[in-house]
Structure formats: C-alpha cells, structure tokens
Design a protein around this motif. Sequence first.
Motif, PDB file in Angstrom:
ATOM      1  N   LEU A   5       5.482  -1.841 -18.158  1.00 24.91           N
ATOM      2  CA  LEU A   5       5.175  -0.775 -19.109  1.00 24.91           C
ATOM      3  C   LEU A   5       4.030   0.111 -18.616  1.00 24.91           C
ATOM      4  O   LEU A   5       4.035   1.319 -18.821  1.00 24.91           O
ATOM      5  CB  LEU A   5       4.814  -1.375 -20.464  1.00 24.91           C
ATOM      6  N   LEU A   6       3.040  -0.515 -17.982  1.00 29.47           N
ATOM      7  CA  LEU A   6       1.874   0.233 -17.516  1.00 29.47           C
ATOM      8  C   LEU A   6       2.209   1.159 -16.354  1.00 29.47           C
ATOM      9  O   LEU A   6       1.549   2.176 -16.156  1.00 29.47           O
ATOM     10  CB  LEU A   6       0.759  -0.733 -17.109  1.00 29.47           C
ATOM     11  N   ILE A   7       3.232   0.831 -15.585  1.00 29.45           N
ATOM     12  CA  ILE A   7       3.626   1.678 -14.458  1.00 29.45           C
ATOM     13  C   ILE A   7       4.080   3.045 -14.959  1.00 29.45           C
ATOM     14  O   ILE A   7       3.851   4.061 -14.313  1.00 29.45           O
ATOM     15  CB  ILE A   7       4.737   0.989 -13.638  1.00 29.45           C
ATOM     16  N   ARG A   8       4.676   3.073 -16.133  1.00 25.46           N
ATOM     17  CA  ARG A   8       5.195   4.329 -16.684  1.00 25.46           C
ATOM     18  C   ARG A   8       4.113   5.214 -17.302  1.00 25.46           C
ATOM     19  O   ARG A   8       4.341   6.390 -17.552  1.00 25.46           O
ATOM     20  CB  ARG A   8       6.264   4.022 -17.731  1.00 25.46           C
ATOM     21  N   LEU A   9       2.938   4.664 -17.585  1.00 26.23           N
ATOM     22  CA  LEU A   9       1.868   5.432 -18.219  1.00 26.23           C
ATOM     23  C   LEU A   9       1.047   6.181 -17.176  1.00 26.23           C
ATOM     24  O   LEU A   9       1.050   5.854 -16.000  1.00 26.23           O
ATOM     25  CB  LEU A   9       0.953   4.494 -19.002  1.00 26.23           C
ATOM     26  N   ALA A  52      -4.411   6.185 -19.474  1.00 21.33           N
ATOM     27  CA  ALA A  52      -3.908   5.187 -20.431  1.00 21.33           C
ATOM     28  C   ALA A  52      -4.028   3.787 -19.863  1.00 21.33           C
ATOM     29  O   ALA A  52      -4.379   2.841 -20.573  1.00 21.33           O
ATOM     30  CB  ALA A  52      -2.464   5.499 -20.798  1.00 21.33           C
ATOM     31  N   VAL A  53      -3.757   3.641 -18.592  1.00 19.49           N
ATOM     32  CA  VAL A  53      -3.872   2.325 -17.954  1.00 19.49           C
ATOM     33  C   VAL A  53      -5.329   1.878 -17.945  1.00 19.49           C
ATOM     34  O   VAL A  53      -5.635   0.719 -18.233  1.00 19.49           O
ATOM     35  CB  VAL A  53      -3.293   2.368 -16.522  1.00 19.49           C
ATOM     36  N   ILE A  54      -6.230   2.791 -17.626  1.00 22.27           N
ATOM     37  CA  ILE A  54      -7.655   2.470 -17.636  1.00 22.27           C
ATOM     38  C   ILE A  54      -8.107   2.073 -19.035  1.00 22.27           C
ATOM     39  O   ILE A  54      -8.956   1.202 -19.207  1.00 22.27           O
ATOM     40  CB  ILE A  54      -8.473   3.652 -17.099  1.00 22.27           C
TER      41      ILE A  54
END
Length: 63
Positions: A44-48, A52-54
């Motif tokens: 899911l984080l790869i798509r953000l 947003a990941v930070i």
Amino acid sequence: MPLFFFCAGITASFAVHRAPRTFWHKRLLPMVWVLAIVTALAPLLIRLNGFAVIAVFPGLAVL
C-alpha cells in the motif's frame, strides 16, 4: 545488512541479562509485530507519495 546489525545490537545486550521468556516478550515479540505490520503495509505504501509514507512511519515507530 544494516537492519541485521541494528537488531543484533539491541537484542544482544539484553539477552545476556534477562530470562529467555522475559526477553521474548519485552524485545523480540514487539519487533516481530512491527515487522509484520510493515510487511503488510508495504504494497500500500508503494502507491503513496513520499510525504504520506514519511507520515506513516512515525506512527509505526510508536508501536
């Protein structure tokens, strides 16, 4: 490799001074849970975007 040395350094010093059961519940089990959560969230984080990941990782660090 850096993650291995980080985890080894944290766990090695406490392993000498604690009972195995206490060591498992206090140190290893929380790391296993965080690793499982990060592994589950990685797709899911790869798509953000980067910001947003930070923002997600400080929340995980509290765990």
